[in-house]
Design a protein around this motif. Structure first.
Motif, PDB file in Angstrom:
ATOM      1  N   TYR A  34       0.798  -1.165  -0.025  1.00 45.83           N
ATOM      2  CA  TYR A  34      -0.258  -0.065  -0.010  1.00 45.83           C
ATOM      3  C   TYR A  34       0.919   1.132   0.022  1.00 45.83           C
ATOM      4  N   ALA A  35       2.156   0.959   0.466  1.00 49.84           N
ATOM      5  CA  ALA A  35       3.092   2.340   0.545  1.00 49.84           C
ATOM      6  C   ALA A  35       3.938   2.288  -0.586  1.00 49.84           C
ATOM      7  N   HIS A  36       3.878   1.547  -1.489  1.00 49.98           N
ATOM      8  CA  HIS A  36       4.912   1.448  -2.782  1.00 49.98           C
ATOM      9  C   HIS A  36       5.194   2.639  -3.224  1.00 49.98           C
ATOM     10  N   VAL A  37       4.232   3.253  -3.721  1.00 47.55           N
ATOM     11  CA  VAL A  37       4.250   4.868  -4.150  1.00 47.55           C
ATOM     12  C   VAL A  37       5.150   5.890  -3.444  1.00 47.55           C
ATOM     13  N   TRP A  38       4.970   5.811  -1.986  1.00 47.22           N
ATOM     14  CA  TRP A  38       5.696   6.896  -1.186  1.00 47.22           C
ATOM     15  C   TRP A  38       7.080   6.086  -0.787  1.00 47.22           C
ATOM     16  N   ILE A  39       7.347   4.864  -0.892  1.00 50.04           N
ATOM     17  CA  ILE A  39       8.790   4.416  -0.915  1.00 50.04           C
ATOM     18  C   ILE A  39       9.359   4.359  -1.828  1.00 50.04           C
ATOM     19  N   SER A  40       8.818   4.707  -3.252  1.00 57.50           N
ATOM     20  CA  SER A  40       9.513   5.015  -4.342  1.00 57.50           C
ATOM     21  C   SER A  40      10.039   6.240  -4.625  1.00 57.50           C
ATOM     22  N   ILE A  41       9.437   7.159  -3.673  1.00 58.26           N
ATOM     23  CA  ILE A  41      10.074   8.501  -3.738  1.00 58.26           C
ATOM     24  C   ILE A  41      11.357   8.846  -3.422  1.00 58.26           C
ATOM     25  N   CYS A  44      13.894   6.961  -5.812  1.00 57.73           N
ATOM     26  CA  CYS A  44      14.139   7.441  -6.982  1.00 57.73           C
ATOM     27  C   CYS A  44      14.975   8.898  -6.699  1.00 57.73           C
ATOM     28  N   PHE A  97       7.352  -0.518  -8.140  1.00 60.15           N
ATOM     29  CA  PHE A  97       6.721   0.504  -7.202  1.00 60.15           C
ATOM     30  C   PHE A  97       5.619   1.241  -7.999  1.00 60.15           C
ATOM     31  N   TRP A  98       5.886   1.558  -9.321  1.00 62.67           N
ATOM     32  CA  TRP A  98       5.143   2.681 -10.141  1.00 62.67           C
ATOM     33  C   TRP A  98       4.202   2.014 -10.845  1.00 62.67           C
TER      34      TRP A  98
END
Length: 329
Positions: A34-41, A44, A97-98
């Motif tokens: 559920y937090a993949h997008v936030w972890i990707s920041i 990246c 993640f994205w």
């Protein structure tokens, strides 16, 4: 009844002959989907810094003739290894993640595994060679260029790369020889040796013993070499007449010590966590494994860029040149 019998025969055949899956599914960080997008920041941002910083280091060393000496050749090797490691792992992790791009072919998985392990080992070897460079520079400054010529430096780097390639050559075979069930989900962001091996229903004792032994042997060799080099450096420095001379000699080692701490602590932590502590939450294993892939490539160019005068001056001159060009336009 006939269909049930056929199904049982099929399952029995799979158990007896094994099942080679053509693809694996990388799920990223299990429990934190559920937090993949936030972890990707942060992933990246660190990836961009690492790629830009290491590319800049290689560019500066390549274009500056006066930097074509052993210390900077080793630094160039370090930056090259960092680029290869991070580009073999992070693009796929960010794709997970994205875009939920989780599928990876078996051969691609084996290549990724081999490259990541070989160049992580090579980076460890380069750090050991950099300790040798500091030892020669401090104890034999007048003979520095004759003891560590550019040609000899290149040969030492190639020797360590060959050693790393040889050490981890069995990894793809050890994984490919295993028989797998139809479950092909890897609880990781990349194809790490033991994460893939644990999917098999075959006996993976050889994978565990060889993986742990070669990781500890490789790290122990390099760490022992580094410790010996620094003992000899401290002995040489202790003979200097003034504290000023001692500090001047030791200050040339500060960058190297910082880079070693950033490199060895996460990698040794992840080796021991994965193999000995099964009570830790699974995504902690994976986060630590990603830290040792991400942090050193990001930190190394920052440390050497700030601490090394020649590189710092060149970076500042490039920034001034770019700003002047923009004002002209």
């Amino acid at each position: 009844m006939t269909s049930d019998k056929n199904l049982l025969e099929h399952v029995s055949a799979l158990n007896n002959t094994g099942y080679q899956i053509p693809t694996f599914i990388l799920i990223g960080l299990p429990g934190l989907e559920y937090a993949h997008v936030w972890i990707s920041i942060p992933f990246c941002i660190m990836y961009i810094i690492a790629v830009f910083g290491n590319t800049l280091i290689i560019f500066i060393i390549k274009t500056e003739e006066r930097l074509h000496c052993p210390m900077f050749i080793f630094l160039c090797m370090l930056a090259g290894a960092d680029l290869i490691i991070i580009n073999s792992v992070l693009p796929k992790a960010l794709g997970i993640f994205w875009f939920s791009s989780r599928e990876i072919y078996l051969n691609s998985c084996l290549i990724q595994m081999y490259i990541a392990h070989v160049f992580t080992s090579f980076e460890s070897g380069v750090l050991a060679l950099m300790a040798l460079d500091r030892y020669v520079a401090i104890t034999n400054p007048l003979r520095y260029t004759s003891i560590l010529s550019n040609q000899r430096t290149g040969k030492l780097g190639l020797a360590y790369l060959f050693k790393s390639a040889l050490y981890f050559a069995p990894y793809p075979y050890l994984v490919k020889r295993l028989s797998y069930s139809e479950s092909n989900t890897i609880a990781h962001t990349y194809c790490e040796h033991m994460s893939v091996a644990k999917l098999s229903f075959s006996d993976i004792t050889v994978n565990i013993i060889y993986g742990l032994s070669i990781s500890l042997l490789n790290a122990a060799q390099d760490i022992a070499f580094i410790i010996f080099s620094y003992i000899m450096i401290l002995r040489a420095v202790s003979r200097l007449s003034t504290w000023g001379e001692c500090w001047k000699a030791l200050s040339t080692c500060v960058s190297h010590v910082c880079v070693m701490v950033v490199f060895f602590i996460p990698i040794l932590t992840t080796v021991f966590i994965q193999r000995f502590n099964h009570s830790i939450i699974p995504y902690i294993h994976i986060l630590v494994a990603n830290i040792y892939i991400l942090i050193p490539p990001m930190v190394n160019p920052l440390v050497y860029g700030i601490r090394t005068q020649q590189i710092r001056i060149k970076v500042l001159s490039l920034i001034c040149h770019v700003m002047t060009e923009q004002k002209t336009v």
